[in-house]
Motif scaffolding. Structure first.
Motif, mmCIF file in Angstrom:
data_model
loop_
_atom_site.group_PDB
_atom_site.id
_atom_site.type_symbol
_atom_site.label_atom_id
_atom_site.label_comp_id
_atom_site.label_asym_id
_atom_site.label_seq_id
_atom_site.Cartn_x
_atom_site.Cartn_y
_atom_site.Cartn_z
ATOM 1 N N ILE A 104 17.502 -73.179 36.027
ATOM 2 C CA ILE A 104 17.191 -71.961 36.774
ATOM 3 C C ILE A 104 17.293 -72.258 38.265
ATOM 4 O O ILE A 104 16.362 -72.788 38.870
ATOM 5 N N LYS A 107 20.038 -68.891 42.473
ATOM 6 C CA LYS A 107 20.949 -67.761 42.313
ATOM 7 C C LYS A 107 20.383 -66.770 41.300
ATOM 8 O O LYS A 107 19.391 -67.033 40.626
ATOM 9 N N GLU A 108 21.061 -65.620 41.176
ATOM 10 C CA GLU A 108 20.644 -64.598 40.216
ATOM 11 C C GLU A 108 20.979 -65.037 38.789
ATOM 12 O O GLU A 108 22.045 -65.606 38.539
ATOM 13 N N HIS A 109 20.067 -64.745 37.861
ATOM 14 C CA HIS A 109 20.300 -65.026 36.443
ATOM 15 C C HIS A 109 20.033 -63.757 35.642
ATOM 16 O O HIS A 109 19.194 -62.935 36.003
ATOM 17 N N GLY A 110 20.714 -63.609 34.517
ATOM 18 C CA GLY A 110 20.476 -62.471 33.648
ATOM 19 C C GLY A 110 19.160 -62.589 32.904
ATOM 20 O O GLY A 110 18.604 -63.679 32.750
ATOM 21 N N VAL A 111 18.670 -61.431 32.426
ATOM 22 C CA VAL A 111 17.376 -61.398 31.734
ATOM 23 C C VAL A 111 17.398 -62.272 30.485
ATOM 24 O O VAL A 111 16.457 -63.032 30.224
ATOM 25 N N LEU A 114 17.072 -65.885 31.393
ATOM 26 C CA LEU A 114 15.712 -66.214 31.826
ATOM 27 C C LEU A 114 14.740 -66.219 30.661
ATOM 28 O O LEU A 114 13.840 -67.063 30.589
ATOM 29 N N TRP A 121 11.004 -70.609 33.304
ATOM 30 C CA TRP A 121 10.914 -69.449 34.209
ATOM 31 C C TRP A 121 9.480 -69.227 34.690
ATOM 32 O O TRP A 121 9.254 -68.717 35.785
ATOM 33 N N SER A 124 8.574 -70.132 38.305
ATOM 34 C CA SER A 124 9.038 -69.404 39.481
ATOM 35 C C SER A 124 7.879 -68.673 40.151
ATOM 36 O O SER A 124 6.850 -68.382 39.534
ATOM 37 N N GLN A 126 7.382 -65.586 41.260
ATOM 38 C CA GLN A 126 6.950 -64.277 40.772
ATOM 39 C C GLN A 126 6.221 -64.400 39.441
ATOM 40 O O GLN A 126 5.180 -63.760 39.230
#
Length: 432
Positions: A104, A107-111, A114, A121, A124, A126
């Protein structure tokens, strides 16, 4: 030298301390390296200045990889540029456990990606903030209920009957008979309330409901209350006091987590103002029809768009009172002047978060309960123990259940309930 947690940095300004942490991220600017550290309590920045440390320490800082665990020694300093307010001026670094190719990245990762890596995850910022809010809601629940004189009871998870029908229950073999994973501990709590007056439970519940909406989980946690010698209006007052208390407790104790999530605290403060508005089911249907909802008629249950419109009409959590008998479980008390509705209420959260509490006054008349159990297609023999409550000293009593994850989603202001539980169970997901 004292070993501390990041969250306690404010108490050690100007002191040299030791912290065990993971490297969440890093960046370098010539002769300075900036390490974003986390230790499970909070995140903050550690600054490594080449001219202030041995060459090997600066080189090590440059080579650290994401999620490598370290011991770090340095001086706590105020940092007015960050929301956290403090940082660490590094003097020493010791690697504890290396991390290579951490999946992870920033960068952006798809749901789906994740969720497949939910075990990572959670690290992270959040997700960490959400779990801190979850913990606070649980802590505040015990604090509120203990102060109100409630006694905790633990109803069984394996049950031989289903208070709301078996269509969405998980069935299992219990030796030579059929059992179900609990969808609610309510009936058992009613029995306990006849012994202890005010009781609550906190535990997992299971619904084999084939839903993929952002409000649904297959396994979720419920806080359920039952109160003897209480009518529905008494219960509604407890419900609104409880929800307002949870919101205020998060405001008081999760400031850092709310900042991480970007939650508007002024909006949350509105939800601490009591009483919450109330609207009857009848008036709610009329309100919807007047505002162009031609897909609703009296007798229908409300869907997500309906609940959202009703709650947003008040800009606060709102109670919808007295639903049709035909769409509610057998145990709810009939209305004293109408045959078509029962004495119940759902608490609908604003901002599109939907129902967070369902409750009712409970029926106490033996003959009525038997009639309703039969009408629901259930075998009254399965409920003989429950019917005993109406035989031996029945009293007015009421109760409700609050969905923990939906409440967290509402308070935290996030989009999907799956992020409000550490390891969500969804329609097509039981991993990890």
């Amino acid at each position: 030298m004292e070993q501390i947690s990041i969250i306690d940095a404010k108490d050690y300004v100007g002191q040299t301390v030791k912290i065990g942490a993971w490297v969440a991220n890093k960046r370098s600017s010539g002769k300075i390296s900036f390490l974003q550290l986390r230790d499970g309590t909070a995140y903050f920045q550690a600054v490594v200045v080449k001219s202030e440390v041995p060459e090997e320490v600066f080189q090590l800082a440059k080579e650290l990889t994401q999620e490598t665990s370290i011991w770090v020694v340095g001086e706590i300093r105020e940092d007015t540029r960050s929301k956290f307010g403090y940082e660490l001026g590094v003097k020493e670094i010791e690697v504890v456990g290396e991390s290579h190719d951490y999946p992870i990245t920033p960068k952006e990762h798809g749901v789906d990606f994740l969720m497949d890596h939910r075990h990572l995850w959670l690290r992270s910022s959040q997700q960490h903030a959400l779990m801190l809010i979850r913990n606070e809601v649980i802590r505040a629940t015990y604090e509120f209920l203990n102060a109100q004189g409630f006694v905790k009871m633990d109803p069984p998870i394996l049950t031989g009957s289903a208070p709301e029908g078996t269509t969405d229950l998980f069935e299992t073999n219990y030796f030579d008979q059929t059992a179900y994973l609990s969808q609610s501990g309510q009936l058992y709590l009613e029995a306990a309330a006849m012994a202890f007056s005010k009781v609550f439970s906190f535990g997992p519940t299971f619904r084999a409901e084939k839903s993929k909406t952002r409000r649904h989980l297959i396994e979720f946690w419920m806080i359920e209350l039952e109160m003897a010698f209480m009518h529905q209006e008494d219960s509604l007052e407890i419900q609104e006091q409880y929800v307002a208390y949870l919101v205020q407790s998060v405001l008081d104790n999760c400031d850092y987590a709310l900042d991480v999530l970007g939650r508007d605290k002024e909006i949350l403060k509105k939800y601490t103002k009591l009483p919450y508005p109330r609207i009857s089911y009848d008036d709610a249907v009329e309100l919807l029809i007047k505002n162009g909802f031609d897909d609703i008629t009296w007798g229908d249950d409300f869907g997500s768009p309906h609940e959202t419109f009703i709650a947003n009409s008040y800009d606060q959590p709102v109670f919808i009172l007295n639903y049709p008998k035909a769409i509610k479980p057998f145990y709810m008390k009939p209305h004293p002047t109408r045959d078509d509705v029962v004495i119940c209420a759902d608490l609908i959260a604003p901002e599109g978060y939907g129902e967070i509490i369902g409750g009712s006054e409970r029926a106490t008349d033996y003959d009525y309960l038997v009639e309703q159990i039969r009408a629901a297609g259930q075998d009254e023999k399965d409920y003989e123990w429950y019917l005993d409550l109406s035989r031996y000293g029945a009293v007015p009593h009421a109760g409700f259940g609050l969905g923990l994850e939906r409440t967290i989603t509402f308070i935290a202001g996030i989009d999907h309930v799956r992020e409000a539980i550490p390891f969500p169970r969804l329609l097509n997901r039981i991993y990890p």
